[in-house]
Design a protein around this motif. Structure first.
Motif, PDB file in Angstrom:
ATOM      1  N   ILE A  92      37.853  27.711  32.513  1.00 38.31           N
ATOM      2  CA  ILE A  92      36.437  28.050  33.019  1.00 38.31           C
ATOM      3  C   ILE A  92      36.376  27.208  34.134  1.00 38.31           C
ATOM      4  O   ILE A  92      36.794  26.006  34.166  1.00 38.31           O
ATOM      5  CB  ILE A  92      35.613  27.697  32.036  1.00 38.31           C
ATOM      6  CG1 ILE A  92      34.147  28.512  32.505  1.00 38.31           C
ATOM      7  CG2 ILE A  92      35.230  26.309  31.572  1.00 38.31           C
ATOM      8  CD1 ILE A  92      33.296  28.450  31.401  1.00 38.31           C
ATOM      9  N   THR A  93      35.702  27.733  35.279  1.00 41.37           N
ATOM     10  CA  THR A  93      35.406  26.766  36.279  1.00 41.37           C
ATOM     11  C   THR A  93      34.131  27.401  37.242  1.00 41.37           C
ATOM     12  O   THR A  93      33.801  28.549  36.921  1.00 41.37           O
ATOM     13  CB  THR A  93      36.475  26.701  37.207  1.00 41.37           C
ATOM     14  OG1 THR A  93      36.150  26.222  38.677  1.00 41.37           O
ATOM     15  CG2 THR A  93      36.894  28.453  37.741  1.00 41.37           C
ATOM     16  N   LEU A  94      33.427  26.511  37.826  1.00 37.80           N
ATOM     17  CA  LEU A  94      32.254  27.059  38.578  1.00 37.80           C
ATOM     18  C   LEU A  94      32.632  27.574  40.001  1.00 37.80           C
ATOM     19  O   LEU A  94      31.763  28.067  40.573  1.00 37.80           O
ATOM     20  CB  LEU A  94      31.405  25.469  38.847  1.00 37.80           C
ATOM     21  CG  LEU A  94      30.770  24.972  37.634  1.00 37.80           C
ATOM     22  CD1 LEU A  94      30.007  23.833  38.099  1.00 37.80           C
ATOM     23  CD2 LEU A  94      29.749  25.750  36.920  1.00 37.80           C
ATOM     24  N   PHE A  95      33.811  27.445  40.315  1.00 36.29           N
ATOM     25  CA  PHE A  95      34.214  27.970  41.617  1.00 36.29           C
ATOM     26  C   PHE A  95      35.211  29.265  41.669  1.00 36.29           C
ATOM     27  O   PHE A  95      35.536  29.635  42.771  1.00 36.29           O
ATOM     28  CB  PHE A  95      35.111  26.754  42.235  1.00 36.29           C
ATOM     29  CG  PHE A  95      34.426  25.369  42.188  1.00 36.29           C
ATOM     30  CD1 PHE A  95      33.249  25.164  42.721  1.00 36.29           C
ATOM     31  CD2 PHE A  95      34.893  24.464  41.299  1.00 36.29           C
ATOM     32  CE1 PHE A  95      32.489  24.035  42.728  1.00 36.29           C
ATOM     33  CE2 PHE A  95      34.281  23.234  41.201  1.00 36.29           C
ATOM     34  CZ  PHE A  95      33.085  23.041  41.751  1.00 36.29           C
ATOM     35  N   GLN A  96      35.122  29.812  40.746  1.00 39.12           N
ATOM     36  CA  GLN A  96      35.898  31.218  40.771  1.00 39.12           C
ATOM     37  C   GLN A  96      34.776  32.373  40.219  1.00 39.12           C
ATOM     38  O   GLN A  96      34.387  32.158  39.078  1.00 39.12           O
ATOM     39  CB  GLN A  96      37.220  31.125  39.870  1.00 39.12           C
ATOM     40  CG  GLN A  96      38.083  32.325  39.839  1.00 39.12           C
ATOM     41  CD  GLN A  96      39.362  32.019  39.203  1.00 39.12           C
ATOM     42  OE1 GLN A  96      39.765  31.273  38.884  1.00 39.12           O
ATOM     43  NE2 GLN A  96      39.922  33.350  38.876  1.00 39.12           N
ATOM     44  N   ARG A  97      34.912  33.438  40.945  1.00 46.09           N
ATOM     45  CA  ARG A  97      33.893  34.587  40.701  1.00 46.09           C
ATOM     46  C   ARG A  97      34.447  35.064  39.367  1.00 46.09           C
ATOM     47  O   ARG A  97      35.820  35.571  39.187  1.00 46.09           O
ATOM     48  CB  ARG A  97      33.910  35.722  41.578  1.00 46.09           C
ATOM     49  CG  ARG A  97      33.156  36.801  41.589  1.00 46.09           C
ATOM     50  CD  ARG A  97      33.118  37.649  42.598  1.00 46.09           C
ATOM     51  NE  ARG A  97      32.375  38.959  42.336  1.00 46.09           N
ATOM     52  CZ  ARG A  97      31.224  39.153  43.274  1.00 46.09           C
ATOM     53  NH1 ARG A  97      30.861  38.632  44.268  1.00 46.09           N
ATOM     54  NH2 ARG A  97      30.466  40.341  42.878  1.00 46.09           N
ATOM     55  N   PRO A  98      33.729  35.276  37.962  1.00 43.78           N
ATOM     56  CA  PRO A  98      34.022  35.853  36.867  1.00 43.78           C
ATOM     57  C   PRO A  98      33.877  37.287  36.924  1.00 43.78           C
ATOM     58  O   PRO A  98      33.054  37.782  37.785  1.00 43.78           O
ATOM     59  CB  PRO A  98      33.150  35.156  35.885  1.00 43.78           C
ATOM     60  CG  PRO A  98      31.870  34.925  36.490  1.00 43.78           C
ATOM     61  CD  PRO A  98      32.178  34.670  38.114  1.00 43.78           C
ATOM     62  N   SER A  99      34.232  38.083  35.777  1.00 44.23           N
ATOM     63  CA  SER A  99      33.779  39.206  35.689  1.00 44.23           C
ATOM     64  C   SER A  99      32.476  39.308  34.968  1.00 44.23           C
ATOM     65  O   SER A  99      31.890  38.382  34.536  1.00 44.23           O
ATOM     66  CB  SER A  99      34.559  40.006  34.685  1.00 44.23           C
ATOM     67  OG  SER A  99      34.873  39.429  33.644  1.00 44.23           O
ATOM     68  N   GLY A 100      31.903  40.503  34.936  1.00 46.03           N
ATOM     69  CA  GLY A 100      30.515  40.559  34.328  1.00 46.03           C
ATOM     70  C   GLY A 100      29.486  40.439  35.203  1.00 46.03           C
ATOM     71  O   GLY A 100      29.524  40.761  36.492  1.00 46.03           O
ATOM     72  N   GLU A 101      28.243  40.569  34.587  1.00 44.69           N
ATOM     73  CA  GLU A 101      26.969  40.635  35.644  1.00 44.69           C
ATOM     74  C   GLU A 101      26.588  39.348  36.445  1.00 44.69           C
ATOM     75  O   GLU A 101      26.731  38.176  35.851  1.00 44.69           O
ATOM     76  CB  GLU A 101      25.714  40.957  34.775  1.00 44.69           C
ATOM     77  CG  GLU A 101      24.420  41.072  35.362  1.00 44.69           C
ATOM     78  CD  GLU A 101      22.918  41.127  34.663  1.00 44.69           C
ATOM     79  OE1 GLU A 101      22.014  41.342  35.368  1.00 44.69           O
ATOM     80  OE2 GLU A 101      23.381  41.281  33.536  1.00 44.69           O
ATOM     81  N   LEU A 102      26.402  39.294  37.837  1.00 42.63           N
ATOM     82  CA  LEU A 102      26.236  38.009  38.403  1.00 42.63           C
ATOM     83  C   LEU A 102      24.597  38.332  39.124  1.00 42.63           C
ATOM     84  O   LEU A 102      23.999  39.613  39.193  1.00 42.63           O
ATOM     85  CB  LEU A 102      26.993  38.328  39.758  1.00 42.63           C
ATOM     86  CG  LEU A 102      28.500  38.193  39.776  1.00 42.63           C
ATOM     87  CD1 LEU A 102      29.138  38.325  40.768  1.00 42.63           C
ATOM     88  CD2 LEU A 102      28.847  37.017  38.675  1.00 42.63           C
TER      89      LEU A 102
END
Length: 206
Positions: A185-195
Motif C-alpha cells: 500500500i502507498t500514498l503515491f499510487q492511484r488505487p482502484s475504487g471511488e476517489l
C-alpha cells in the motif's frame, strides 16, 4: 504478527523532517490481542477544533518533554489513562505535516489488552479498537485525493462501527501497514475504487 512487526519497525528509520514548525507527537497503540487491533480515539463533540474526528492519542510538545517520544507517552496518559510503563515502543514513523502547520511525529507501541483505559472527557468522547486484519484486507470506503504543493496523495478512508478514519491518521496508518506489516500500500499510487478530490493544500501555512 507482532514479532514481525517488531523486527520491521526496529529496522525502519525514517529521516526527520527538518522544518521550523511547532512539534507534536502521537502514539499508535497496537493492542496485543490474539488478533491484534489498533486503538483510536474520537475528539469530543464540544471542542472548537477537530470535534468528532478520529485520531491517535497525542498532542503538542511541551517544555518539560525530554523528547517527542516523551510527548507521545505523556499525552497518551493524559488523554486515555495509558501508563507509559505499559507501552513497549517499537519505533517511529515518518513525520507528517498537519493542515494547521504542525509537524507530527508518530510512534508505534504495543500495549496489553484490556487495560482500564478511559477517555479524558475534556478532550475525547470515545476510545475504540479496529482489527489490524481489517486494514490489511484494505476495506476502505473510498480514497481521498489530497493535493499538497502540486503532488497528489491517495489517502484511504475507512469506516468502523460508525467511526471514520481518514486524513492525517490514515496517512500514518498507510506507512504502518506498509513498513510494519509488509502490505503493498502507498500514498503515491492511484488505487482502484471511488476517489474524492480535495482542494490543493500547502505544506506550510500561508
Amino acid at each position: 504478527m507482532l514479532e514481525k512487526l517488531r523486527e520491521r519497525l526496529q529496522a525502519h528509520a525514517p529521516p526527520p523532517l527538518r522544518v521550523d514548525l511547532p512539534q507534536a507527537a502521537v502514539l499508535i497503540p497496537v493492542v496485543a490481542r490474539p488478533d491484534p487491533t489498533l486503538l483510536f480515539t474520537r475528539r469530543a463533540a464540544h471542542l472548537s477544533t477537530h470535534s468528532g474526528q478520529v485520531a491517535f492519542p497525542g498532542g503538542k510538545r511541551e517544555e518539560q518533554d525530554a523528547n517527542l517520544l516523551a510527548t507521545a507517552l505523556r499525552e497518551s496518559e493524559e488523554e486515555i489513562a495509558l501508563p507509559p510503563t505499559r507501552v513497549e515502543v517499537l519505533g517511529r514513523l515518518s513525520d507528517v505535516l498537519s493542515l494547521h502547520g504542525i509537524k507530527v511525529t508518530p510512534y508505534v507501541g504495543v500495549i496489553p489488552p484490556d487495560l482500564p483505559l478511559s477517555p479524558d472527557p475534556g478532550e475525547l468522547d470515545a476510545i475504540f479498537e479496529v482489527p489490524v486484519a481489517d486494514f490489511l484486507a484494505d476495506r476502505r470506503t473510498h480514497t481521498d485525493v489530497i493535493r499538497v504543493d502540486g503532488r497528489d496523495y491517495y489517502v484511504p478512508s475507512y469506516r468502523h462501527d460508525g467511526h471514520v478514519i481518514w486524513g492525517l491518521s490514515s496517512m500514518m496508518l498507510v506507512e504502518l501497514l506498509a513498513e510494519g506489516f509488509g502490505m503493498p500500500i502507498t500514498l503515491f499510487q492511484r488505487p482502484s475504487g471511488e476517489l474524492r478530490f480535495h482542494p490543493e493544500r500547502r505544506t506550510t501555512p500561508s
